[in-house]
Design a protein around this motif. Structure first.
Motif, PDB file in Angstrom:
ATOM      1  N   ASP A  73      13.091 -24.866  19.421  1.00  0.00           N
ATOM      2  CA  ASP A  73      13.845 -25.435  20.544  1.00  0.00           C
ATOM      3  C   ASP A  73      12.938 -26.042  21.610  1.00  0.00           C
ATOM      4  O   ASP A  73      12.865 -25.548  22.744  1.00  0.00           O
ATOM      5  N   PRO A  74      12.229 -27.131  21.276  1.00  0.00           N
ATOM      6  CA  PRO A  74      11.374 -27.739  22.293  1.00  0.00           C
ATOM      7  C   PRO A  74      12.134 -28.259  23.509  1.00  0.00           C
ATOM      8  O   PRO A  74      11.545 -28.454  24.568  1.00  0.00           O
ATOM      9  N   GLY A  75      13.452 -28.460  23.386  1.00  0.00           N
ATOM     10  CA  GLY A  75      14.257 -28.941  24.508  1.00  0.00           C
ATOM     11  C   GLY A  75      14.935 -27.843  25.296  1.00  0.00           C
ATOM     12  O   GLY A  75      15.853 -28.129  26.079  1.00  0.00           O
ATOM     13  N   VAL A  76      14.485 -26.596  25.141  1.00  0.00           N
ATOM     14  CA  VAL A  76      15.125 -25.484  25.839  1.00  0.00           C
ATOM     15  C   VAL A  76      15.178 -25.747  27.346  1.00  0.00           C
ATOM     16  O   VAL A  76      14.215 -26.200  27.952  1.00  0.00           O
ATOM     17  N   GLY A  77      16.349 -25.474  27.944  1.00  0.00           N
ATOM     18  CA  GLY A  77      16.534 -25.656  29.372  1.00  0.00           C
ATOM     19  C   GLY A  77      16.930 -27.059  29.771  1.00  0.00           C
ATOM     20  O   GLY A  77      17.279 -27.288  30.937  1.00  0.00           O
ATOM     21  N   SER A  78      16.902 -27.999  28.830  1.00  0.00           N
ATOM     22  CA  SER A  78      17.295 -29.375  29.122  1.00  0.00           C
ATOM     23  C   SER A  78      18.805 -29.516  28.907  1.00  0.00           C
ATOM     24  O   SER A  78      19.532 -28.538  28.772  1.00  0.00           O
ATOM     25  N   ASN A  79      19.265 -30.759  28.810  1.00  0.00           N
ATOM     26  CA  ASN A  79      20.700 -30.976  28.612  1.00  0.00           C
ATOM     27  C   ASN A  79      21.097 -30.929  27.142  1.00  0.00           C
ATOM     28  O   ASN A  79      22.236 -31.252  26.812  1.00  0.00           O
ATOM     29  N   ARG A  80      20.180 -30.559  26.239  1.00  0.00           N
ATOM     30  CA  ARG A  80      20.590 -30.372  24.839  1.00  0.00           C
ATOM     31  C   ARG A  80      21.592 -29.214  24.764  1.00  0.00           C
ATOM     32  O   ARG A  80      21.490 -28.243  25.501  1.00  0.00           O
ATOM     33  N   ARG A  81      22.550 -29.301  23.868  1.00  0.00           N
ATOM     34  CA  ARG A  81      23.600 -28.292  23.793  1.00  0.00           C
ATOM     35  C   ARG A  81      23.135 -27.068  23.019  1.00  0.00           C
ATOM     36  O   ARG A  81      22.359 -27.171  22.064  1.00  0.00           O
ATOM     37  N   GLY A  82      23.625 -25.910  23.401  1.00  0.00           N
ATOM     38  CA  GLY A  82      23.591 -24.744  22.539  1.00  0.00           C
ATOM     39  C   GLY A  82      24.913 -24.692  21.794  1.00  0.00           C
ATOM     40  O   GLY A  82      25.975 -24.910  22.384  1.00  0.00           O
ATOM     41  N   ILE A  83      24.872 -24.423  20.481  1.00  0.00           N
ATOM     42  CA  ILE A  83      26.083 -24.528  19.671  1.00  0.00           C
ATOM     43  C   ILE A  83      26.240 -23.327  18.747  1.00  0.00           C
ATOM     44  O   ILE A  83      25.285 -22.617  18.427  1.00  0.00           O
ATOM     45  N   ALA A  84      27.478 -23.153  18.312  1.00  0.00           N
ATOM     46  CA  ALA A  84      27.802 -22.269  17.196  1.00  0.00           C
ATOM     47  C   ALA A  84      28.708 -23.054  16.264  1.00  0.00           C
ATOM     48  O   ALA A  84      29.609 -23.780  16.722  1.00  0.00           O
ATOM     49  N   VAL A  85      28.445 -22.945  14.972  1.00  0.00           N
ATOM     50  CA  VAL A  85      29.161 -23.731  13.969  1.00  0.00           C
ATOM     51  C   VAL A  85      29.676 -22.804  12.882  1.00  0.00           C
ATOM     52  O   VAL A  85      28.934 -21.935  12.389  1.00  0.00           O
ATOM     53  N   LYS A  86      30.927 -22.983  12.515  1.00  0.00           N
ATOM     54  CA  LYS A  86      31.507 -22.231  11.412  1.00  0.00           C
ATOM     55  C   LYS A  86      31.587 -23.120  10.181  1.00  0.00           C
ATOM     56  O   LYS A  86      32.140 -24.222  10.232  1.00  0.00           O
ATOM     57  N   GLY A  94      22.482 -21.787  17.565  1.00  0.00           N
ATOM     58  CA  GLY A  94      21.182 -22.251  18.033  1.00  0.00           C
ATOM     59  C   GLY A  94      21.301 -23.557  18.780  1.00  0.00           C
ATOM     60  O   GLY A  94      22.395 -23.972  19.188  1.00  0.00           O
ATOM     61  N   PRO A  95      20.188 -24.254  18.976  1.00  0.00           N
ATOM     62  CA  PRO A  95      20.202 -25.526  19.709  1.00  0.00           C
ATOM     63  C   PRO A  95      20.733 -26.664  18.849  1.00  0.00           C
ATOM     64  O   PRO A  95      20.515 -26.704  17.633  1.00  0.00           O
ATOM     65  N   ASP A  96      21.393 -27.593  19.489  1.00  0.00           N
ATOM     66  CA  ASP A  96      21.911 -28.773  18.793  1.00  0.00           C
ATOM     67  C   ASP A  96      20.843 -29.872  18.828  1.00  0.00           C
ATOM     68  O   ASP A  96      20.907 -30.811  19.617  1.00  0.00           O
ATOM     69  N   ALA A 109      31.056 -28.524   8.218  1.00  0.00           N
ATOM     70  CA  ALA A 109      31.401 -27.764   9.420  1.00  0.00           C
ATOM     71  C   ALA A 109      32.923 -27.696   9.550  1.00  0.00           C
ATOM     72  O   ALA A 109      33.594 -28.721   9.606  1.00  0.00           O
ATOM     73  N   ILE A 110      33.467 -26.484   9.584  1.00  0.00           N
ATOM     74  CA  ILE A 110      34.907 -26.296   9.781  1.00  0.00           C
ATOM     75  C   ILE A 110      35.262 -26.412  11.258  1.00  0.00           C
ATOM     76  O   ILE A 110      36.285 -26.982  11.635  1.00  0.00           O
ATOM     77  N   ALA A 111      34.395 -25.870  12.107  1.00  0.00           N
ATOM     78  CA  ALA A 111      34.600 -25.925  13.554  1.00  0.00           C
ATOM     79  C   ALA A 111      33.263 -25.739  14.237  1.00  0.00           C
ATOM     80  O   ALA A 111      32.338 -25.139  13.678  1.00  0.00           O
ATOM     81  N   ALA A 112      33.157 -26.264  15.457  1.00  0.00           N
ATOM     82  CA  ALA A 112      31.926 -26.115  16.228  1.00  0.00           C
ATOM     83  C   ALA A 112      32.276 -25.995  17.696  1.00  0.00           C
ATOM     84  O   ALA A 112      33.253 -26.590  18.168  1.00  0.00           O
ATOM     85  N   VAL A 113      31.462 -25.217  18.418  1.00  0.00           N
ATOM     86  CA  VAL A 113      31.663 -25.071  19.857  1.00  0.00           C
ATOM     87  C   VAL A 113      30.322 -25.192  20.569  1.00  0.00           C
ATOM     88  O   VAL A 113      29.263 -24.885  20.003  1.00  0.00           O
ATOM     89  N   GLU A 114      30.380 -25.660  21.802  1.00  0.00           N
ATOM     90  CA  GLU A 114      29.230 -25.562  22.682  1.00  0.00           C
ATOM     91  C   GLU A 114      29.295 -24.199  23.372  1.00  0.00           C
ATOM     92  O   GLU A 114      30.378 -23.757  23.794  1.00  0.00           O
ATOM     93  N   LEU A 115      28.165 -23.536  23.483  1.00  0.00           N
ATOM     94  CA  LEU A 115      28.144 -22.164  23.999  1.00  0.00           C
ATOM     95  C   LEU A 115      28.204 -22.183  25.527  1.00  0.00           C
ATOM     96  O   LEU A 115      27.208 -21.983  26.223  1.00  0.00           O
ATOM     97  N   THR A 116      29.408 -22.376  26.044  1.00  0.00           N
ATOM     98  CA  THR A 116      29.613 -22.542  27.487  1.00  0.00           C
ATOM     99  C   THR A 116      30.239 -21.328  28.165  1.00  0.00           C
ATOM    100  O   THR A 116      30.415 -21.342  29.387  1.00  0.00           O
ATOM    101  N   GLY A 153      33.052 -20.881  23.602  1.00  0.00           N
ATOM    102  CA  GLY A 153      32.891 -22.067  24.429  1.00  0.00           C
ATOM    103  C   GLY A 153      33.828 -23.176  24.018  1.00  0.00           C
ATOM    104  O   GLY A 153      34.761 -22.977  23.229  1.00  0.00           O
ATOM    105  N   ARG A 154      33.575 -24.363  24.543  1.00  0.00           N
ATOM    106  CA  ARG A 154      34.481 -25.479  24.294  1.00  0.00           C
ATOM    107  C   ARG A 154      34.198 -26.128  22.945  1.00  0.00           C
ATOM    108  O   ARG A 154      33.044 -26.246  22.521  1.00  0.00           O
ATOM    109  N   ALA A 155      35.268 -26.560  22.308  1.00  0.00           N
ATOM    110  CA  ALA A 155      35.155 -27.193  20.995  1.00  0.00           C
ATOM    111  C   ALA A 155      34.414 -28.518  21.097  1.00  0.00           C
ATOM    112  O   ALA A 155      34.550 -29.257  22.082  1.00  0.00           O
TER     113      ALA A 155
END
Length: 269
Positions: A73-86, A94-96, A109-116, A153-155
């Motif tokens: 995750d070289p972009g940690v803390g930036s505006n890159r999203r954290g995600i979970a994917v089913k 992890g990071p998107d 991917a059946i569904a994905a969310v941003e970890l908000t 989080g949000r879809a």
């Protein structure tokens, strides 16, 4: 009710610092009964392409509904999203940043969310440099513990997830063209040319990234060449790879991820 799914961890953290241990501690704070398996923590630093390949290679060996937490995750803390994917056979956290694009080339991917949703973070105000501990480990543990994906989080649209850009493999009139997608610790150059692109036994590999075209004969095992000689084989995961018997193909050829490799159906002369 707890699902007690398996969790895997894949990172570029190494093993000399405390980072892996505290991620496991964050998971254990949520449910100490969860089984955590290390895939690897030796991904080269910030090498998303290597993490992509290793996770893609490993995930199919785990039971369905395993939660794979991956952090390169070289972009940690930036505006890159954290995600979970089913997906049908796994969950990814992890990071998107393209890290999951290898798995998602094999699993829809059946569904994905941003970890908000901070309710499922370790703390409401996570560190800007350690989302692996404060967001991904916690969110993955909650998933493994039975929390529904949509609670995290949000879809987001699956089509919006970042894809790592590496050249595609293409069949040609004389064979196939692809690229190096990973270099393992032995210096073997693993390409993105699958074994179903290889017809018969009368083939070789050409490398054109040097002043002279190099023709590499094929074989079935590393020992089908003399010590120190190059050989092209199909590896254990079904990809064409270039190796040196008792040596390093990467050191000999100086190829990197993304460099072109071509199969031709002729003998080396």
């Amino acid at each position: 009710m707890s699902k007690n799914r398996i969790i895997t961890l894949l990172t570029d953290f190494g093993l000399s610092d405390v980072y892996v241990g505290v991620m496991k501690g964050a998971i254990a704070q949520i449910n100490p009964q969860l089984k955590v398996i290390d895939i690897t923590h030796q991904i080269p630093s910030q090498n998303i392409a290597a993490g992509r390949f290793c996770l893609m290679t490993a995930f199919a060996y785990f039971p369905p509904e395993t939660v794979h937490i991956a952090v390169v995750d070289p972009g940690v803390g930036s505006n890159r999203r954290g995600i979970a994917v089913k997906c049908a056979n796994c969950l990814l956290v992890g990071p998107d940043n393209g890290l999951f694009s290898g798995v998602l080339s094999r699993e829809s991917a059946i569904a994905a969310v941003e970890l908000t949703n901070p309710q499922y973070w370790r703390i409401p105000e996570p560190s800007s440099t350690f989302h692996g501990r404060d967001i991904f480990a916690a969110a993955g543990a909650h998933l493994a513990n039975g929390v529904a994906l949509e609670e995290l989080g949000r879809a987001v649209r699956a089509a919006s997830l970042v894809q790592l850009q590496i050249p595609n493999c293409a069949v040609t009139g004389t064979g196939a063209v692809g690229c190096v997608q990973y270099v393992d610790r032995y210096g073997n150059l693993i390409t993105n040319i699958p074994n179903d692109c290889i017809i018969g036994n009368n083939w070789s590999v050409t490398i054109t990234n040097s002043p002279d075209t190099i023709c590499i004969p094929s074989g079935k095992t590393y020992s089908d060449s003399k010590p120190g000689d190059l050989i092209a084989i199909v590896g254990s995961d079904g990809w064409l790879e270039i190796a040196v018997n008792s040596g390093s193909a990467q050191s000999v050829l100086q190829l990197q991820v993304g460099d072109k490799v071509e199969i031709i159906y002729i003998d080396c002369v």
